[in-house]
Scaffold this motif. Structure first.
Motif, PDB file in Angstrom:
ATOM      1  N   GLU A 349     -15.447   0.079  34.866  1.00 32.46           N
ATOM      2  CA  GLU A 349     -15.760   1.009  36.077  1.00 32.46           C
ATOM      3  C   GLU A 349     -17.061   1.159  36.214  1.00 32.46           C
ATOM      4  O   GLU A 349     -18.112   0.783  35.525  1.00 32.46           O
ATOM      5  CB  GLU A 349     -15.220   2.390  35.409  1.00 32.46           C
ATOM      6  N   LEU A 350     -17.332   1.601  37.490  1.00 37.67           N
ATOM      7  CA  LEU A 350     -18.864   1.909  37.843  1.00 37.67           C
ATOM      8  C   LEU A 350     -19.159   3.279  37.348  1.00 37.67           C
ATOM      9  O   LEU A 350     -18.330   4.201  37.785  1.00 37.67           O
ATOM     10  CB  LEU A 350     -19.044   1.438  39.357  1.00 37.67           C
ATOM     11  N   LYS A 351     -20.373   3.685  37.073  1.00 35.70           N
ATOM     12  CA  LYS A 351     -20.592   5.222  36.855  1.00 35.70           C
ATOM     13  C   LYS A 351     -21.229   5.860  38.029  1.00 35.70           C
ATOM     14  O   LYS A 351     -20.817   6.883  38.234  1.00 35.70           O
ATOM     15  CB  LYS A 351     -21.924   4.965  35.633  1.00 35.70           C
ATOM     16  N   LYS A 402     -21.664 -12.647  34.769  1.00 33.14           N
ATOM     17  CA  LYS A 402     -20.149 -12.330  35.132  1.00 33.14           C
ATOM     18  C   LYS A 402     -19.750 -10.959  35.275  1.00 33.14           C
ATOM     19  O   LYS A 402     -19.006 -10.408  35.989  1.00 33.14           O
ATOM     20  CB  LYS A 402     -19.375 -13.178  33.860  1.00 33.14           C
ATOM     21  N   GLN A 403     -20.345 -10.282  34.475  1.00 34.73           N
ATOM     22  CA  GLN A 403     -20.360  -8.600  34.491  1.00 34.73           C
ATOM     23  C   GLN A 403     -20.759  -8.087  36.013  1.00 34.73           C
ATOM     24  O   GLN A 403     -19.764  -7.260  36.388  1.00 34.73           O
ATOM     25  CB  GLN A 403     -20.900  -8.143  33.357  1.00 34.73           C
ATOM     26  N   MET A 404     -21.856  -8.706  36.594  1.00 36.72           N
ATOM     27  CA  MET A 404     -22.295  -8.214  37.695  1.00 36.72           C
ATOM     28  C   MET A 404     -21.427  -8.793  38.877  1.00 36.72           C
ATOM     29  O   MET A 404     -21.080  -8.081  39.832  1.00 36.72           O
ATOM     30  CB  MET A 404     -23.765  -8.875  38.097  1.00 36.72           C
ATOM     31  N   GLU A 405     -20.657  -9.964  38.645  1.00 41.82           N
ATOM     32  CA  GLU A 405     -19.591 -10.288  39.799  1.00 41.82           C
ATOM     33  C   GLU A 405     -18.479  -9.436  39.470  1.00 41.82           C
ATOM     34  O   GLU A 405     -17.967  -8.933  40.519  1.00 41.82           O
ATOM     35  CB  GLU A 405     -18.815 -11.795  39.154  1.00 41.82           C
ATOM     36  N   ALA A 406     -18.126  -8.951  38.407  1.00 40.95           N
ATOM     37  CA  ALA A 406     -16.975  -7.761  38.214  1.00 40.95           C
ATOM     38  C   ALA A 406     -17.555  -6.591  38.915  1.00 40.95           C
ATOM     39  O   ALA A 406     -16.664  -5.833  39.550  1.00 40.95           O
ATOM     40  CB  ALA A 406     -16.679  -7.739  36.762  1.00 40.95           C
ATOM     41  N   LEU A 410     -15.668  -4.529  41.864  1.00 40.19           N
ATOM     42  CA  LEU A 410     -15.230  -3.090  41.859  1.00 40.19           C
ATOM     43  C   LEU A 410     -15.852  -2.216  42.919  1.00 40.19           C
ATOM     44  O   LEU A 410     -15.029  -1.346  43.282  1.00 40.19           O
ATOM     45  CB  LEU A 410     -15.852  -2.498  40.650  1.00 40.19           C
ATOM     46  N   VAL A 411     -17.088  -2.462  43.583  1.00 39.13           N
ATOM     47  CA  VAL A 411     -17.521  -1.819  44.460  1.00 39.13           C
ATOM     48  C   VAL A 411     -16.642  -2.068  45.776  1.00 39.13           C
ATOM     49  O   VAL A 411     -16.080  -1.264  46.512  1.00 39.13           O
ATOM     50  CB  VAL A 411     -18.863  -2.114  45.066  1.00 39.13           C
ATOM     51  N   LEU A 412     -16.344  -3.357  45.957  1.00 35.94           N
ATOM     52  CA  LEU A 412     -15.413  -3.764  47.271  1.00 35.94           C
ATOM     53  C   LEU A 412     -14.024  -3.095  47.335  1.00 35.94           C
ATOM     54  O   LEU A 412     -13.828  -2.692  48.271  1.00 35.94           O
ATOM     55  CB  LEU A 412     -15.461  -5.425  47.264  1.00 35.94           C
ATOM     56  N   GLU A 413     -13.394  -3.022  45.919  1.00 34.49           N
ATOM     57  CA  GLU A 413     -12.220  -2.559  45.862  1.00 34.49           C
ATOM     58  C   GLU A 413     -12.377  -1.021  46.202  1.00 34.49           C
ATOM     59  O   GLU A 413     -11.519  -0.353  46.770  1.00 34.49           O
ATOM     60  CB  GLU A 413     -11.681  -2.622  44.478  1.00 34.49           C
ATOM     61  N   GLU A 414     -13.248  -0.404  45.534  1.00 33.62           N
ATOM     62  CA  GLU A 414     -13.660   1.136  45.741  1.00 33.62           C
ATOM     63  C   GLU A 414     -13.492   1.490  47.166  1.00 33.62           C
ATOM     64  O   GLU A 414     -13.046   2.635  47.494  1.00 33.62           O
ATOM     65  CB  GLU A 414     -14.841   1.534  45.033  1.00 33.62           C
ATOM     66  N   GLY A 424     -19.320   7.326  54.586  1.00 34.53           N
ATOM     67  CA  GLY A 424     -19.914   6.954  53.151  1.00 34.53           C
ATOM     68  C   GLY A 424     -19.567   5.188  53.021  1.00 34.53           C
ATOM     69  O   GLY A 424     -20.414   4.475  52.120  1.00 34.53           O
ATOM     70  N   THR A 425     -18.359   4.779  53.668  1.00 32.21           N
ATOM     71  CA  THR A 425     -18.337   3.186  53.456  1.00 32.21           C
ATOM     72  C   THR A 425     -19.504   2.763  54.032  1.00 32.21           C
ATOM     73  O   THR A 425     -20.025   1.806  53.679  1.00 32.21           O
ATOM     74  CB  THR A 425     -17.117   2.928  54.122  1.00 32.21           C
ATOM     75  N   CYS A 426     -19.843   3.256  55.461  1.00 34.38           N
ATOM     76  CA  CYS A 426     -21.217   2.491  55.985  1.00 34.38           C
ATOM     77  C   CYS A 426     -22.103   2.643  55.377  1.00 34.38           C
ATOM     78  O   CYS A 426     -23.065   1.531  55.393  1.00 34.38           O
ATOM     79  CB  CYS A 426     -21.077   3.360  57.483  1.00 34.38           C
ATOM     80  N   GLU A 427     -22.654   3.612  54.713  1.00 36.13           N
ATOM     81  CA  GLU A 427     -23.617   3.824  54.023  1.00 36.13           C
ATOM     82  C   GLU A 427     -23.744   2.740  52.940  1.00 36.13           C
ATOM     83  O   GLU A 427     -24.833   2.052  52.888  1.00 36.13           O
ATOM     84  CB  GLU A 427     -23.887   5.240  53.519  1.00 36.13           C
ATOM     85  N   ILE A 428     -22.675   2.734  52.124  1.00 40.99           N
ATOM     86  CA  ILE A 428     -22.914   1.632  51.239  1.00 40.99           C
ATOM     87  C   ILE A 428     -23.010   0.135  51.525  1.00 40.99           C
ATOM     88  O   ILE A 428     -23.793  -0.587  51.132  1.00 40.99           O
ATOM     89  CB  ILE A 428     -21.450   1.680  50.280  1.00 40.99           C
ATOM     90  N   LEU A 429     -21.969  -0.053  52.850  1.00 39.35           N
ATOM     91  CA  LEU A 429     -22.136  -1.484  53.177  1.00 39.35           C
ATOM     92  C   LEU A 429     -23.358  -1.718  53.864  1.00 39.35           C
ATOM     93  O   LEU A 429     -23.916  -2.940  53.883  1.00 39.35           O
ATOM     94  CB  LEU A 429     -20.979  -1.725  54.108  1.00 39.35           C
ATOM     95  N   LYS A 430     -24.011  -0.678  54.502  1.00 40.32           N
ATOM     96  CA  LYS A 430     -25.133  -1.068  55.215  1.00 40.32           C
ATOM     97  C   LYS A 430     -26.309  -1.561  54.269  1.00 40.32           C
ATOM     98  O   LYS A 430     -26.798  -2.547  54.557  1.00 40.32           O
ATOM     99  CB  LYS A 430     -25.613   0.550  55.862  1.00 40.32           C
TER     100      LYS A 430
END
Ligand SMILES: O=C(O)CCC(=O)C(=O)O
Ligand SMILES: [Fe+2]
Length: 452
Positions: A349-351, A402-406, A410-414, A424-430
Motif C-alpha cells: 500500500e502507499l502511505k 521492482k518495488q517502485m514499479e509496484a 498502485l498510484v494508477l490503480e488508486e 484530485g486526480t488532475c493534481e496527481i496526474l499533472k
C-alpha cells in the motif's frame, strides 16, 4: 538523451561550424618543441599545462604501474564505450576501464562508468585473481603519487603567479624531484576545491596498428587523433587532471632502424579561439602531465596518435554528488519510505498520496532505472571480470526498482477509484505524467539506440 545535453550539443555544433567557416581552407598554426617560440607560447598561453618527465618518478612505481596496464590488457579488461556524441551513438576508438574509490561512478558522453574499486588492504573486496587485485592497487598508488605531485604543482603555479612581476627564465619547469617545501596553495586557509584528491582514474588503451580509421585533427592539421578535442566533463570545478603516459613496443611492430616511431602527443588549444597557435607536446613512456586548475575549462585537449600501442591513466576529481552508490541507495530508501506492506494481508500500500511525495518517488524511479540499472547492465559483465564489488548492490537496486514499479501501479490503480474528485486526480496526474512520459521515451530510446 537529456534535453539540456541535446541543446548544448546543438549550440556547440553551430559555434564549431562558424569557426571552420572563418578558417576557410587555411589551418591555424601550431607549435611543437621543434619550433623556436614553443617555450614562449607554453609560458604565455599554456602555463597550466605541466609535464613531469619519466626520471622524476620512482622507478619501482613505473614498474608496478606498467605491469598493471599489461595485466588489464592480458585479462581482456579494457572496453570500447558506446557513447553519445551530437545525437549519434559511437564506439570510442580507445579501450577503457574506470578504476577508483569504491562505489564511485563517472559519467561522460551519456555513459556512466562504474569504478572497479582500487584496493586498500582493509577492504574486503574479492578480486577475480591476484593480478587484477595487484593492478587495482597499483593505480591506487599511482593516484597517491600523482596527487602529491599535483599539490606541489599547484603551489608552484601560485608562486609563479605571485612572482609574475619578477624576471623569470623562459623555460617552464620540468620537475625532477618532489619539491613540496612551498607555501600552501590557499594561503587564506579553508578548503580549496582545487586540491581535492583524485577519486577515479579512467584508463585508456589503444593500439594504432589495429585501428583502421582515426579522425584527422580538423583545425590545425596536427595528424590522427585517438581522442578528439574535448573538455573533460563532470569534474569538480577547477580541479586538476593528472595523467600517466605509457607507450611501448608492440609485439607485431618491427623496430625500424633509423626512423623513430612517431610519438604520441597531447594537443592543446584555447576553446573557441582561432588566433592563438595550438600546442603539441610529445610524450615519452613514463612521462606524466597535469592540466592544472581551470585549464580544462579554458582550454580543450586532444590525444594525437603515435605509432606504438599506448596506455594512459587519467586521474580526476569526478563530481560525484549524484554519482556514488551510497547516494543512489539513500535515494531509493527515500522513495520506498512511501511503501507500506500490510502485515495482515501482505499487500503493498502507499502511505501517502500527496502529489509531491508521489512525484519524488517517480523521479527516483527514473533515476535508478536510467542512470544506474540500464547503464550497468548495458555494459554487460565487464565489472564481473574484476571483482564481486558491484554484484550485490546492483541486485539490491534492481529489487528497489521492482518495488517502485509496484508503487507506480498502485498510484494508477488508486486514482481510478471513484472516491477521487476530478481535481484530485488532475493534481496527481499533472505532476506524475511528465515523469511517466519521460520514462516511456527513455525506455524507447534505450531500446532503439542500444540495439546497435
Ligand atoms: O590519454 C590521455 O592522455 C588523455 C585522454 C583523455 O583526454 C581523456 O580520457 O579524457
Ligand atoms: Fe580528456
Amino acid at each position: 538523451m537529456r534535453k539540456r545535453d541535446a541543446h548544448e550539443d546543438g549550440e556547440k555544433e553551430v559555434k564549431k561550424q562558424k569557426l571552420l567557416e572563418k578558417l576557410g581552407d587555411g589551418c591555424i598554426p601550431y607549435l611543437t618543441p621543434k619550433d623556436e617560440n614553443f617555450y614562449q607560447l607554453w609560458k604565455s598561453k599554456y602555463p597550466k599545462f605541466v609535464i613531469q618527465k619519466e626520471e622524476s618518478m620512482p622507478s619501482e612505481l613505473h614498474q608496478v604501474v606498467q605491469r598493471a596496464f599489461l595485466a588489464l590488457r592480458h585479462h581482456g579488461c579494457l572496453f570500447q564505450d558506446l557513447v553519445r556524441l551530437k545525437g549519434k551513438d559511437l564506439l570510442t576508438p580507445v579501450f577503457r576501464i574506470l578504476i577508483g574509490c569504491p562505489g564511485y561512478t563517472y559519467r561522460y558522453l551519456n555513459t556512466r562508468l562504474f569504478a572497479v574499486p582500487w584496493s586498500r588492504d582493509q577492504l574486503n573486496i574479492k578480486y577475480y585473481n591476484d593480478k587484477l587485485s595487484e593492478a587495482c592497487r597499483a593505480f591506487y598508488e599511482l593516484n597517491e603519487y600523482l596527487y602529491s605531485q599535483t599539490v606541489c604543482e599547484l603551489r608552484q603555479l601560485e608562486v609563479d603567479r605571485k612572482d609574475a612581476s619578477l624576471p623569470q627564465d623562459d623555460l617552464p619547469k620540468h620537475h625532477t624531484e618532489t619539491e613540496c617545501a612551498l607555501p600552501a596553495v590557499n594561503a587564506e586557509g579553508g578548503g580549496d576545491d582545487r586540491t581535492q584528491p583524485y577519486n577515479v582514474t579512467l584508463i585508456n588503451y589503444m593500439d594504432p596498428q589495429s585501428m583502421s580509421y582515426l579522425k584527422e585533427e580538423p583545425y590545425f592539421g596536427m595528424g590522427k587523433m585517438a581522442v578528439s578535442w574535448h573538455h573533460d566533463e563532470n569534474l569538480i570545478a577547477n580541479s586538476t587532471v593528472g595523467v600517466y603516459n605509457y607507450n611501448f613496443q608492440g609485439a607485431e611492430e618491427k623496430p625500424v632502424a633509423d626512423s623513430d616511431p612517431s610519438m604520441w602527443s597531447i594537443g592543446l588549444k584555447i576553446a573557441w579561439d582561432i588566433e592563438t597557435p595550438g600546442f603539441v607536446v610529445p610524450l615519452s613512456a613514463g612521462d606524466s602531465y597535469f592540466m592544472l586548475d581551470d585549464l580544462n575549462r579554458t582550454h580543450q585537449h586532444c590525444v594525437l596518435s603515435g605509432s606504438q600501442p599506448r596506455f594512459s591513466s587519467t586521474h580526476r576529481v569526478a563530481e560525484c554528488s549524484k554519482g556514488t552508490l551510497q547516494y543512489i541507495q539513500s535515494r531509493c530508501r527515500t522513495a520506498l519510505e512511501n511503501l507500506f506492506i500490510n502485515p495482515n494481508n501482505g499487500k503493498a500500500e502507499l502511505k501517502s498520496l500527496e502529489a509531491m511525495v508521489l512525484t519524488q518517488a517517480e523521479e527516483i524511479h527514473n533515476e535508478v532505472e536510467f542512470e544506474w540499472l540500464r547503464q550497468y547492465w548495458f555494459q554487460g559483465k565487464r565489472y564481473l571480470k574484476f571483482s564481486n564489488f558491484w554484484t550485490v548492490p546492483m541486485v539490491e537496486l534492481e529489487d528497489h526498482w521492482k518495488q517502485m514499479e509496484a508503487m507506480t501501479r498502485l498510484v494508477l490503480e488508486e486514482i481510478e477509484k471513484e472516491k477521487w474528485t476530478k481535481n484530485g486526480t488532475c493534481e496527481i496526474l499533472k505532476y506524475m505524467m511528465p515523469l511517466l512520459k519521460e520514462r516511456q521515451n527513455l525506455r524507447q530510446e534505450w531500446r532503439q539506440s542500444k540495439r546497435s
